[in-house]
Scaffold this motif. Structure first.
Motif, PDB file in Angstrom:
ATOM      1  N   ILE A 194       0.873  -1.371  -0.128  1.00  0.00           N
ATOM      2  CA  ILE A 194      -0.341   0.143   0.202  1.00  0.00           C
ATOM      3  C   ILE A 194       1.095   1.288  -0.445  1.00  0.00           C
ATOM      4  O   ILE A 194       1.047   2.199  -0.416  1.00  0.00           O
ATOM      5  N   MET A 195       1.997   1.148   0.542  1.00  0.00           N
ATOM      6  CA  MET A 195       2.923   2.311   0.256  1.00  0.00           C
ATOM      7  C   MET A 195       4.365   1.007  -0.224  1.00  0.00           C
ATOM      8  O   MET A 195       4.324   0.174   0.529  1.00  0.00           O
ATOM      9  N   HIS A 196       4.767   1.985  -0.798  1.00  0.00           N
ATOM     10  CA  HIS A 196       5.289   1.533  -2.027  1.00  0.00           C
ATOM     11  C   HIS A 196       7.431   2.031  -1.413  1.00  0.00           C
ATOM     12  O   HIS A 196       8.137   2.708  -1.238  1.00  0.00           O
ATOM     13  N   SER A 197       8.138   0.493  -1.887  1.00  0.00           N
ATOM     14  CA  SER A 197       9.814   1.019  -1.686  1.00  0.00           C
ATOM     15  C   SER A 197       9.728   1.144  -2.705  1.00  0.00           C
ATOM     16  O   SER A 197       9.531   0.341  -3.983  1.00  0.00           O
ATOM     17  N   GLU A 198      10.671   2.205  -4.038  1.00  0.00           N
ATOM     18  CA  GLU A 198      11.117   2.830  -4.326  1.00  0.00           C
ATOM     19  C   GLU A 198      12.742   1.865  -5.038  1.00  0.00           C
ATOM     20  O   GLU A 198      13.393   2.124  -3.915  1.00  0.00           O
ATOM     21  N   LYS A 199      12.882   1.240  -5.791  1.00  0.00           N
ATOM     22  CA  LYS A 199      14.048   0.160  -6.146  1.00  0.00           C
ATOM     23  C   LYS A 199      15.116   1.478  -6.825  1.00  0.00           C
ATOM     24  O   LYS A 199      14.198   2.437  -7.661  1.00  0.00           O
ATOM     25  N   VAL A 200      16.402   1.622  -7.087  1.00  0.00           N
ATOM     26  CA  VAL A 200      16.989   2.965  -6.704  1.00  0.00           C
ATOM     27  C   VAL A 200      18.257   1.938  -7.499  1.00  0.00           C
ATOM     28  O   VAL A 200      18.893   0.363  -7.674  1.00  0.00           O
ATOM     29  N   PRO A 201      18.769   2.588  -8.402  1.00  0.00           N
ATOM     30  CA  PRO A 201      19.869   1.806  -9.496  1.00  0.00           C
ATOM     31  C   PRO A 201      20.884   0.993  -9.146  1.00  0.00           C
ATOM     32  O   PRO A 201      21.651   0.171  -9.351  1.00  0.00           O
ATOM     33  N   GLN A 202      20.993   1.900  -7.779  1.00  0.00           N
ATOM     34  CA  GLN A 202      23.193   0.840  -7.094  1.00  0.00           C
ATOM     35  C   GLN A 202      21.495   0.062  -6.136  1.00  0.00           C
ATOM     36  O   GLN A 202      20.965   0.088  -6.195  1.00  0.00           O
ATOM     37  N   LYS A 203      22.652  -1.087  -5.899  1.00  0.00           N
ATOM     38  CA  LYS A 203      22.942  -2.166  -4.860  1.00  0.00           C
ATOM     39  C   LYS A 203      22.809  -1.469  -3.573  1.00  0.00           C
ATOM     40  O   LYS A 203      23.789  -0.381  -3.259  1.00  0.00           O
ATOM     41  N   VAL A 204      22.018  -2.271  -2.785  1.00  0.00           N
ATOM     42  CA  VAL A 204      21.666  -1.313  -0.942  1.00  0.00           C
ATOM     43  C   VAL A 204      21.954  -1.957  -0.075  1.00  0.00           C
ATOM     44  O   VAL A 204      21.145  -3.136  -0.250  1.00  0.00           O
ATOM     45  N   ILE A 205      23.012  -1.658   0.822  1.00  0.00           N
ATOM     46  CA  ILE A 205      22.771  -2.653   2.044  1.00  0.00           C
ATOM     47  C   ILE A 205      23.146  -1.070   2.877  1.00  0.00           C
ATOM     48  O   ILE A 205      23.223   0.145   3.390  1.00  0.00           O
ATOM     49  N   VAL A 206      21.662  -1.873   3.758  1.00  0.00           N
ATOM     50  CA  VAL A 206      21.484  -0.932   5.402  1.00  0.00           C
ATOM     51  C   VAL A 206      22.018  -1.305   6.492  1.00  0.00           C
ATOM     52  O   VAL A 206      21.560  -2.493   6.370  1.00  0.00           O
ATOM     53  N   VAL A 207      22.633  -0.075   7.184  1.00  0.00           N
ATOM     54  CA  VAL A 207      22.855  -0.953   8.709  1.00  0.00           C
ATOM     55  C   VAL A 207      22.224   0.495   9.626  1.00  0.00           C
ATOM     56  O   VAL A 207      21.532   1.229   9.151  1.00  0.00           O
ATOM     57  N   GLY A 208      21.190  -0.802  10.735  1.00  0.00           N
ATOM     58  CA  GLY A 208      20.110  -0.243  11.353  1.00  0.00           C
ATOM     59  C   GLY A 208      20.161  -0.828  12.163  1.00  0.00           C
ATOM     60  O   GLY A 208      20.850  -1.756  13.004  1.00  0.00           O
ATOM     61  N   ASN A 209      19.059   0.145  13.127  1.00  0.00           N
ATOM     62  CA  ASN A 209      18.701  -0.805  14.722  1.00  0.00           C
ATOM     63  C   ASN A 209      17.294  -0.879  14.901  1.00  0.00           C
ATOM     64  O   ASN A 209      16.982   0.319  14.463  1.00  0.00           O
ATOM     65  N   LEU A 210      16.637  -1.325  15.941  1.00  0.00           N
ATOM     66  CA  LEU A 210      15.808  -0.831  16.136  1.00  0.00           C
ATOM     67  C   LEU A 210      15.251   0.251  17.558  1.00  0.00           C
ATOM     68  O   LEU A 210      14.594   0.518  17.669  1.00  0.00           O
ATOM     69  N   THR A 211      16.835   0.392  17.747  1.00  0.00           N
ATOM     70  CA  THR A 211      16.948   1.299  19.223  1.00  0.00           C
ATOM     71  C   THR A 211      16.595   2.680  18.933  1.00  0.00           C
ATOM     72  O   THR A 211      17.426   2.841  18.041  1.00  0.00           O
TER      73      THR A 211
END
Length: 346
Positions: A33-50
């Motif tokens: 319903i809300m969209h995640s958009e693909k970008v040209p680069q390969k993507v690595i995310v570093v994050g946390n829940l806190t």
């Protein structure tokens, strides 16, 4: 400061409301319903829940060292705490004020090997980078686990050993940005800030606790914080004896503990995370400072304080301690995992 259980219990109903709101948002993304958009680069995310520091900056730096020499790489951050807005690519005119302290640290370490940029809207930032540098093939996103508008290839979740997400609650009773079940989106979990010698049975217990909230088979890695040789603000290694600590980071306790075990700590001054230092702060820090004592900061504080102390002419009295993430005997396994997940995608 010790948490009072009755305060946490009183705030739990608000945490349920906050958690429900984040659940709705995640439901909308999960169901398209809300969209995640693909970008040209390969993507690595570093994050946390806190909320607060889990060691994202050293992990981004670690990944940059792995990939940037062999793959055209960019680091994209929101630029928290900067005095600007919109997309900005770091260049020789950049400062912590214009792009944020952590991105400026990345730029100072890795330019020109990696492109560094900031943008509140990560999709827009990724597209700006692609228009300027179409050859960039890998995008490292700092602190973007909840930024679901951009599609990612690898989602790395960090959990502080001292504050595990599986024992916490959503804000305001706890420190979670969303419910624990958000860990389902992770492709790997790194338990950061572990003791140097962590028994195998404790690792197993932690892994089992984490696995209750992740998909089956998601790897869990363990890492410590390595404090490197202190360096003066002038750039050279320095031998320290007595130190006055100054830190404006989310959790200064491990840094304070490290200094206390190795040097004579004469004073500790703690500032808010991402604090913007002023000339008067420098004057306060060097006031009554003895000849055998250095003001010692984190690297994140150094990138903001250095222009001020150089202008004041007291850079020789300041030092910082670089930090890095150390996977110990799990390093080969982590490198093999992350490179195998990306190696066939470039």
């Amino acid at each position: 400061m010790k948490e009072l259980p009755w305060i946490k219990n009183a705030l739990l109903p608000l945490s349920w409301v906050y958690g429900a709101i984040t659940d709705i948002r995640n439901f909308l993304f999960d169901n398209g319903i809300m969209h995640s958009e693909k970008v040209p680069q390969k993507v690595i995310v570093v994050g946390n829940l806190t909320v607060g520091g889990t060691g994202k900056t050293p992990v981004i730096e670690y990944l940059t060292r792995i990939f940037a020499k062999q793959t055209p790489t960019a680091i994209l951050s929101r630029g928290y705490g900067r005095r600007t807005t919109g997309f900005i690519e770091a260049d020789s005119s950049a400062t912590a004020a214009t792009i944020g302290d952590e991105p400026f640290q990345f730029y100072s370490k890795f330019s020109p090997e990696a492109i560094v940029a900031v943008c509140e809207k990560r999709v827009e930032g990724a597209m700006q980078i692609h228009r300027r540098y179409p050859g960039i093939r890998l995008l490292l996103l700092d602190d973007a686990f909840q930024h679901r508008a951009i599609r990612r290839d690898i989602n790395i979740l960090l959990s502080d050993y001292n504050r595990p997400f599986y024992e916490d609650h959503p804000f305001p009773a706890g420190r979670l940005r969303e419910r624990r079940r958000g860990a389902l989106r992770s492709d790997a979990v790194i338990v950061t800030k572990c003791p140097a010698e962590l028994p195998a049975d404790e690792k197993q217990n932690i892994t089992e606790s984490i696995s209750r909230y992740t998909r089956a088979g998601i790897p869990v890695f363990f890492a410590t914080t390595r404090y490197d040789v202190p360096r003066s603000y002038e750039g050279a290694p320095v031998a320290l004896k007595n130190v006055k600590m100054a830190a404006g980071i989310a959790n200064p306790l491990p840094f304070a503990a490290y200094l206390t075990t190795r040097f004579g700590v004469t004073d500790q001054q703690v500032f808010p995370d991402h604090y913007n230092y002023t000339p008067s702060d420098v004057e306060d820090l060097i006031k009554n400072l003895k000849n055998d004592t250095f003001v010692v900061t984190t690297e994140k504080d150094m990138v903001k304080l250095k222009p001020l102390v150089v202008a004041k002419g007291c850079a020789a009295r300041f030092a910082y301690v670089p930090v890095s993430v150390d996977f110990g005997d799990e390093e080969q396994a982590f490198v093999q995992w992350v490179t195998s997940r990306t190696g066939d995608r470039f």
